[in-house]
Write an enzyme that holds these catalytic residues in place. Structure first.
Site, mmCIF file in Angstrom:
data_model
loop_
_atom_site.group_PDB
_atom_site.id
_atom_site.type_symbol
_atom_site.label_atom_id
_atom_site.label_comp_id
_atom_site.label_asym_id
_atom_site.label_seq_id
_atom_site.Cartn_x
_atom_site.Cartn_y
_atom_site.Cartn_z
ATOM 1 N N GLN A 250 0.973 -1.269 -0.048
ATOM 2 C CA GLN A 250 -0.076 0.020 0.240
ATOM 3 C C GLN A 250 0.949 1.133 -0.053
ATOM 4 O OE1 GLN A 250 -3.424 1.461 -0.847
ATOM 5 N NE2 GLN A 250 -3.056 -0.570 -0.363
ATOM 6 N N HIS A 253 2.353 2.935 -3.085
ATOM 7 C CA HIS A 253 1.249 3.844 -4.213
ATOM 8 C C HIS A 253 1.577 5.336 -4.031
ATOM 9 C CE1 HIS A 253 -1.423 1.446 -5.708
ATOM 10 N NE2 HIS A 253 -1.834 0.568 -4.591
ATOM 11 N N GLU A 318 -10.355 1.433 3.609
ATOM 12 C CA GLU A 318 -10.735 1.140 2.172
ATOM 13 C C GLU A 318 -10.508 -0.509 1.847
ATOM 14 O OE1 GLU A 318 -7.780 2.857 -0.252
ATOM 15 O OE2 GLU A 318 -8.973 2.467 -2.178
ATOM 16 N N HIS A 319 -9.302 -0.801 2.252
ATOM 17 C CA HIS A 319 -9.048 -2.189 2.282
ATOM 18 C C HIS A 319 -8.821 -2.691 3.751
ATOM 19 C CE1 HIS A 319 -7.194 -0.562 -1.305
ATOM 20 N NE2 HIS A 319 -7.590 -1.461 -1.976
ATOM 21 N N ASP A 352 -6.762 -6.459 -6.254
ATOM 22 C CA ASP A 352 -6.241 -5.493 -7.095
ATOM 23 C C ASP A 352 -6.562 -5.405 -8.449
ATOM 24 O OD1 ASP A 352 -5.830 -3.774 -4.858
ATOM 25 O OD2 ASP A 352 -3.800 -3.819 -4.903
ATOM 26 N N HIS A 411 -53.351 19.701 -5.563
ATOM 27 C CA HIS A 411 -52.894 18.229 -5.538
ATOM 28 C C HIS A 411 -54.249 17.485 -5.173
ATOM 29 C CE1 HIS A 411 -48.870 19.322 -5.265
ATOM 30 N NE2 HIS A 411 -48.254 18.073 -5.272
#
Lengths: 427, 427
Positions: A250, A253, A318-319, A352, A411
């Site tokens: 991770q 990245h 996220e993960h 991934d 209405h």
């Protein structure tokens, strides 16, 4: 990596930042120029930011040529990934439904694919064929007829062969060499070359994110994605060097990426800490990974596994990797996470690219309320109401009454107009 | 109402405006004050904008007292509406799913309710119990544990009995007297009195809309709703005075509301035009309705029914009434609409309060890519990946290879770390 012992009352602090005022103004300027001057504005920004001046339209010949550039082994890997991702997403497909009530009324929900979607694929020095697969496949499964791909050109004015092959394998034939806020503006508002789309998905840098936020409302967007994150919940039953490798995958990245280990074992925490330091030195992207680990790497040591799970739910990552004994039995306790990887063989990389589920996931704690990109994101629903005469006559008094309760006389009158018998009962 | 003959190549022009800079700055100021000063800021804005200074917490006694204020007939109508709306929304409920591949891997999607949701109900001089039902019921069906309702106080510092009864009937016990941007800020960031929520839904004026847009990202929101719209597709088989009544029911909402008739019959267009003028004069809210019709009322006359349907799809209306012969058979041709009302007995009012489908619908052409509020909006999904050893060993080479194709070496190494046999195969 810092080790912090935390207690039950630990509270995560989180701030979401969407760029500086200067960046926002730049993006507004780019969008307004593209709206005004179309293709010529896009071309001039491409020249300015990407340093090249290519024909933005990718030709069939360029798509075909990509195949001879990239080793054939990769073609096969991409094809197999496509099969897996399709298999998973086909199970997300929702269909129209309806029911009839005893009074003869029909109620339901019609599900329709979006007409057109634009997918942004980051480019320049990097090439992400997986972004193509993860954004295009759910749109294809949903039944979107027009899928447009944009990606910033490389230094020689082309696009990466792997990206072109991924597009070609999925039958995407409308591909443009353009990136940044100018590409988002072109997708949202159209130019002489590109017809506008209804929704834009795909990741990008801060300018792309701000541009998506700016055009949101005029078109739909997937999300404003923040930096990528992994949280590993571990009890020591999967080896420390494997967990360390996951954390580093991770960290490579982006210097803003975060890698977090949550464990009830202090001894294991130290083992992982040592392994991270050791493996880090041998990585090609060690400069990025080292900064990411230093700034955003954390090891949280909790009293026990229950508390570790509480922390995970607070982080809403996220993960999430669950690297524990009997990992599947913990699934019921995990409330908030974009994707949940269970057990030793489910290292994040598995998902991934290849396993099937989408890798476009909610970041920065938004897994509390957001979901992975999915087929439903490329469909929309319409309610259907077909009231029978019987249902109408039985309920018209109540409906008119509810309207008057809200002070909306017209209405009520629209209802009462139909109580007259005029023999005209077309349905 | 203007009658315009239009051709095949008719293109709708649409602009979406999210308020003036001054309004935006006001909203930013209010939000920042509430973040800083919590309850005291909310109280002071309530005093300033609503002219009263009530205890913001609605007590159980106030909830109970509402029942004796409102005629018992209405209690029953509200209860019956609740049953219908629940029945419809229960059919939207999605559940977790998974599948096992032949290699023993498990893939799936876990569906979880959001933890907490805030519902904004407009108030002050108006009372909209239907807003309570349409926002709270899908959240309840989804399984949201904490539902908070906020609504601006009336001039005597209370809330409308119909709103309180709707809340009480649904078991919502956390109700606050506060409105505007200050209520949205309190929901998003929390104060001493209100704990923050994960998502905010419900309609409001421009300040509420801007505040929702401002806090979006920190929490989720339903949508930025624009003024309400109706499009009626009619061939003359439902009486002109009924169609006119439907158009006026939309026009009475707001001077910005739009009422549009699309018909292939010029004679029918003129009949409706006459009826609108006639009925308009007799409406209690005639000033609002007249301005709405004058500014945003249109009658489009097309060559034939096919072209009329094309125009409808271009308009992508919030509400579409299909008032034609065999209306249900046209459903396949309707691509874009929030809610579709089929046939004479399905006047829009039927769906606004009572029939079952949600009345929170995409406005301003966003039905091209958005959906009515639904149960899935109060749930989120997590991907599940549990790879087997067999699947891992068969595919690890391909996964590592894909990672290297994207230049992410640490991703490949995380995979390869697990190829070593260490007898540790916990899953």
């Amino acid at each position: 990596m810092k080790i912090t012992k935390i207690s039950k009352n630990f509270k995560i602090k989180r701030s979401i930042d969407y760029g500086t005022d200067e960046q926002k103004n730049t993006v507004k300027h780019i969008i307004s120029e593209v709206r005004k001057n179309g293709d010529s504005a896009v071309k001039s920004f491409t020249k300015q930011f990407d340093g090249v001046n290519p024909n933005p339209v990718v030709s069939k010949e360029e798509l075909a040529a990509a195949y001879s550039t990239l080793d054939v082994h990769y073609h096969q890997v991409i094809r197999e990934a496509i099969e897996n991702i399709k298999e998973y997403h086909e199970r997300q497909l929702q269909t129209s439904w309806f029911y009839h009530r005893n009074d003869g009324s029909m109620l339901g929900q019609k599900v329709t694919a979006l007409d057109s979607v634009g997918v942004y694929v980051p480019g320049g020095t990097a090439a992400y064929p997986s972004t193509v697969l993860m954004n295009v496949i759910p749109a294809l499964v949903a039944g979107v007829e027009r899928i447009v791909l944009v990606s910033p050109p490389t230094r020689d004015g082309g696009l990466a062969p792997s990206v072109l092959i991924a597009a070609a394998e999925l039958g995407v034939s409308e591909v443009y060499k353009m990136g940044g806020a100018q590409a988002i503006a072109a997708l949202a508002y159209g130019t002489e070359t590109i017809a506008s789309v209804d929704k834009i998905t795909g990741p990008g840098n801060i300018y792309v994110a701000l541009a998506k936020r700016e055009v949101f409302g005029h078109v739909d967007i997937d999300m404003i994605a923040g930096p990528s994150e992994i949280v590993v919940l571990a009890d020591g039953s999967v080896a420390a060097h494997e967990i360390a490798a996951d954390l580093l995958s991770q960290a490579e990245h982006d210097i803003l990426a975060s890698s977090i280990l949550v464990t009830p074992s202090e001894a294991f925490a130290k083992e992982v800490q040592t392994e991270v330091d050791k493996q880090l030195k041998a990585l090609p992207r060690k400069d990025i990974a080292a900064k990411s680990i230093e700034n955003n790497g954390h090891i949280y040591v909790t009293e026990n596994l229950e508390e570790a799970i509480d922390v995970v739910n607070q982080l809403a990552p996220e993960h999430l990797e669950v690297m524990t004994k009997h990992s599947q039995s913990l699934l019921g306790k995990i409330k908030h996470a974009g994707a949940i990887f269970l057990g030793r063989y489910s290292t994040e990389s598995v998902g991934d690219y290849f396993a099937g589920p989408n890798h476009v996931l909610p970041t920065n704690g938004t897994a509390r309320f957001s979901s992975p990109l999915n087929v439903a994101d490329f469909q929309k629903r319409s309610s259907i109401i077909a009231y029978s005469k019987k249902a109408f006559l039985e309920n018209s008094g109540k409906i008119a009454s509810f309207a008057r309760l809200e002070g909306l006389e017209a209405h009520a009158r629209a209802v009462e107009a139909r109580k007259q018998e005029d023999g005209n009962e077309n349905r």
